[in-house]
Design a protein around this motif. Structure first.
Motif, PDB file in Angstrom:
ATOM      1  N   MET A 134      -2.401  72.041  19.714  1.00  0.00           N
ATOM      2  CA  MET A 134      -2.003  73.418  19.560  1.00  0.00           C
ATOM      3  C   MET A 134      -1.856  74.011  18.365  1.00  0.00           C
ATOM      4  O   MET A 134      -1.239  73.084  17.386  1.00  0.00           O
ATOM      5  N   VAL A 135      -2.218  74.949  17.972  1.00  0.00           N
ATOM      6  CA  VAL A 135      -1.892  75.521  16.529  1.00  0.00           C
ATOM      7  C   VAL A 135      -0.481  76.344  16.637  1.00  0.00           C
ATOM      8  O   VAL A 135      -0.177  76.962  17.556  1.00  0.00           O
ATOM      9  N   GLN A 136       0.138  76.144  15.892  1.00  0.00           N
ATOM     10  CA  GLN A 136       1.648  76.804  15.762  1.00  0.00           C
ATOM     11  C   GLN A 136       1.440  78.220  15.824  1.00  0.00           C
ATOM     12  O   GLN A 136       0.614  78.982  15.233  1.00  0.00           O
ATOM     13  N   GLY A 137       2.146  78.643  16.734  1.00  0.00           N
ATOM     14  CA  GLY A 137       2.479  80.159  16.920  1.00  0.00           C
ATOM     15  C   GLY A 137       1.684  80.554  18.353  1.00  0.00           C
ATOM     16  O   GLY A 137       1.582  81.706  18.726  1.00  0.00           O
ATOM     17  N   TRP A 138       0.799  79.652  18.615  1.00  0.00           N
ATOM     18  CA  TRP A 138      -0.127  80.028  19.996  1.00  0.00           C
ATOM     19  C   TRP A 138       0.926  79.821  21.190  1.00  0.00           C
ATOM     20  O   TRP A 138       1.592  78.851  21.272  1.00  0.00           O
ATOM     21  N   THR A 139       0.452  80.526  22.194  1.00  0.00           N
ATOM     22  CA  THR A 139       0.950  80.288  23.643  1.00  0.00           C
ATOM     23  C   THR A 139       0.037  79.895  24.531  1.00  0.00           C
ATOM     24  O   THR A 139      -0.899  80.578  24.966  1.00  0.00           O
ATOM     25  N   ASP A 159      -2.983  74.429  11.450  1.00  0.00           N
ATOM     26  CA  ASP A 159      -4.195  75.094  11.484  1.00  0.00           C
ATOM     27  C   ASP A 159      -5.351  74.595  12.496  1.00  0.00           C
ATOM     28  O   ASP A 159      -5.021  73.524  13.106  1.00  0.00           O
ATOM     29  N   LEU A 160      -6.490  75.224  12.571  1.00  0.00           N
ATOM     30  CA  LEU A 160      -7.463  75.074  13.562  1.00  0.00           C
ATOM     31  C   LEU A 160      -8.112  73.569  12.926  1.00  0.00           C
ATOM     32  O   LEU A 160      -8.458  72.618  13.910  1.00  0.00           O
ATOM     33  N   ARG A 161      -8.215  73.294  11.583  1.00  0.00           N
ATOM     34  CA  ARG A 161      -8.998  72.042  11.152  1.00  0.00           C
ATOM     35  C   ARG A 161      -7.978  70.795  11.756  1.00  0.00           C
ATOM     36  O   ARG A 161      -8.613  70.009  12.179  1.00  0.00           O
ATOM     37  N   TYR A 176      -6.109  73.501  22.807  1.00  0.00           N
ATOM     38  CA  TYR A 176      -6.063  74.934  23.330  1.00  0.00           C
ATOM     39  C   TYR A 176      -6.466  75.928  22.131  1.00  0.00           C
ATOM     40  O   TYR A 176      -5.546  76.015  21.231  1.00  0.00           O
ATOM     41  N   PHE A 177      -7.213  76.793  22.367  1.00  0.00           N
ATOM     42  CA  PHE A 177      -7.583  77.790  21.367  1.00  0.00           C
ATOM     43  C   PHE A 177      -8.534  78.744  21.826  1.00  0.00           C
ATOM     44  O   PHE A 177      -9.135  78.597  23.251  1.00  0.00           O
ATOM     45  N   VAL A 179     -11.829  80.118  22.296  1.00  0.00           N
ATOM     46  CA  VAL A 179     -13.047  79.073  22.801  1.00  0.00           C
ATOM     47  C   VAL A 179     -14.355  79.561  21.676  1.00  0.00           C
ATOM     48  O   VAL A 179     -15.050  78.559  21.087  1.00  0.00           O
ATOM     49  N   VAL A 180     -14.551  80.653  21.546  1.00  0.00           N
ATOM     50  CA  VAL A 180     -15.680  80.938  20.589  1.00  0.00           C
ATOM     51  C   VAL A 180     -15.427  80.583  19.128  1.00  0.00           C
ATOM     52  O   VAL A 180     -16.168  80.073  18.256  1.00  0.00           O
ATOM     53  N   VAL A 181     -14.040  80.789  18.724  1.00  0.00           N
ATOM     54  CA  VAL A 181     -13.699  80.378  17.410  1.00  0.00           C
ATOM     55  C   VAL A 181     -13.835  78.802  17.204  1.00  0.00           C
ATOM     56  O   VAL A 181     -14.368  78.305  16.108  1.00  0.00           O
ATOM     57  N   ALA A 182     -13.045  78.220  18.128  1.00  0.00           N
ATOM     58  CA  ALA A 182     -13.151  76.656  18.039  1.00  0.00           C
ATOM     59  C   ALA A 182     -14.620  75.979  17.939  1.00  0.00           C
ATOM     60  O   ALA A 182     -14.975  75.152  17.322  1.00  0.00           O
ATOM     61  N   THR A 183     -15.520  76.683  18.731  1.00  0.00           N
ATOM     62  CA  THR A 183     -16.974  76.208  18.682  1.00  0.00           C
ATOM     63  C   THR A 183     -17.553  76.484  17.522  1.00  0.00           C
ATOM     64  O   THR A 183     -18.358  75.719  16.976  1.00  0.00           O
ATOM     65  N   HIS A 184     -17.305  77.811  16.899  1.00  0.00           N
ATOM     66  CA  HIS A 184     -17.804  78.029  15.780  1.00  0.00           C
ATOM     67  C   HIS A 184     -17.583  77.115  14.541  1.00  0.00           C
ATOM     68  O   HIS A 184     -18.497  76.556  13.711  1.00  0.00           O
TER      69      HIS A 184
END
Length: 279
Positions: A134-139, A159-161, A176-177, A179-184
């Motif tokens: 998980m990225v900090q701050g996400w639920t 972060d995502l990286r 968990y993120f 989907v479009v952003v992680a795939t991009h």
């Protein structure tokens, strides 16, 4: 010449662009491409910028963008340091928004948050997920019960990286993120297309990004009219940036060339299947 200079100066001062009211949009200080990111010069870029700039041009207002850490955006909005917040949603941060009479636009763009796993893990039951990146701050919505009971442990990243790195090294069972952003990120930045895939069989959340304001209800209404009247223009921007890529198909988040390839393979397999014989 002096009267001429005064006339020219008056023309500039009275021009529509000079008289346009400037509003400050508070945006998240993070890379979330293709929705939004910052270039090497620190300029806000992406789908969000283009939609908001198109609205400004259409409405005769001027927008500036102020990047802030996510947790500082709501306080800045409440203090009047920014006029708008993007993205926002009526479903987010309920406790922090208590007592705030926020005005929300219609949905600007839809999204899906969910778990990306290694291809060989796709289709496994939730019981097989024991550690989630998980990225900090996400639920992680939909995972509250197994997390509270200790069946799933969260591994937080800055972060995502870093989160994607954990999942690729199999330090976690998934990530968990958005989907479009992680795939991009996997396809275009990490250059590892298909290394992680969205598992639609696991809990996931659908929602929408909105523009919000505390003090500018009328301008929110004007933005809604823009979204309705310029729907084709907004749709073209969505397609260009692929911010809603295959959200309603089995290929959610997959690059279009791969979707086309998989569909051709499916059609080919169907054509080669032997016809059933009848007695």
């Amino acid at each position: 010449m002096k009267p001429v200079r005064l006339c020219l100066l008056s023309a500039v001062l009275l021009s529509p662009s000079a008289l346009a009211q400037t509003y400050v949009v508070g945006v998240e200080d993070l890379s979330f491409a293709p929705h939004y990111s910052f270039d090497a010069d620190g300029q806000y870029r992406g789908f969000a910028r283009e939609v908001l700039d198109a609205f400004a041009a259409d409405s005769g207002v001027s927008l500036s963008y102020r990047a802030l850490p996510v947790d500082q955006l709501l306080p800045a909005l409440q203090r009047g340091e920014i006029d708008f917040k993007y993205p926002d949603s009526p479903q987010w941060a309920g406790a922090q928004k208590a007592g705030m009479r926020l005005h929300y636009s219609q949905a600007v763009v839809d999204y899906v948050d969910g778990v990306l796993v290694a291809p060989q893990r796709q289709g496994q039951p939730l019981e097989n997920i024991h550690r989630l990146a998980m990225v900090q701050g996400w639920t992680p919505r939909g995972y509250e019960q197994p997390i509270d009971s200790g069946k799933i442990r969260l591994s937080y990243s800055e972060d995502l990286r870093q989160m994607i790195r954990q999942a690729l090294k199999q330090e976690t069972d998934g990530a968990y993120f958005n989907v479009v952003v992680a795939t991009h990120y996997l396809d275009n930045i990490r250059a590892r297309p298909g290394a992680l895939v969205f598992d639609s069989g696991l809990p996931h959340t659908r929602g929408s990004f909105h523009l919000s304001s505390l003090r500018h209800r009328q301008l929110i209404a004007r933005f809604d009219r823009f979204l309705a009247e310029r729907a084709a223009q907004v749709a073209a921007l969505k397609a260009s940036h692929r911010v809603e890529a295959n959200l309603d198909s089995e290929y959610m988040g997959v690059e279009q060339w791969k979707v086309d390839f998989l569909e051709r393979q499916k059609d080919k397999a169907g054509a080669q299947a032997p016809a059933s014989s009848s007695l």
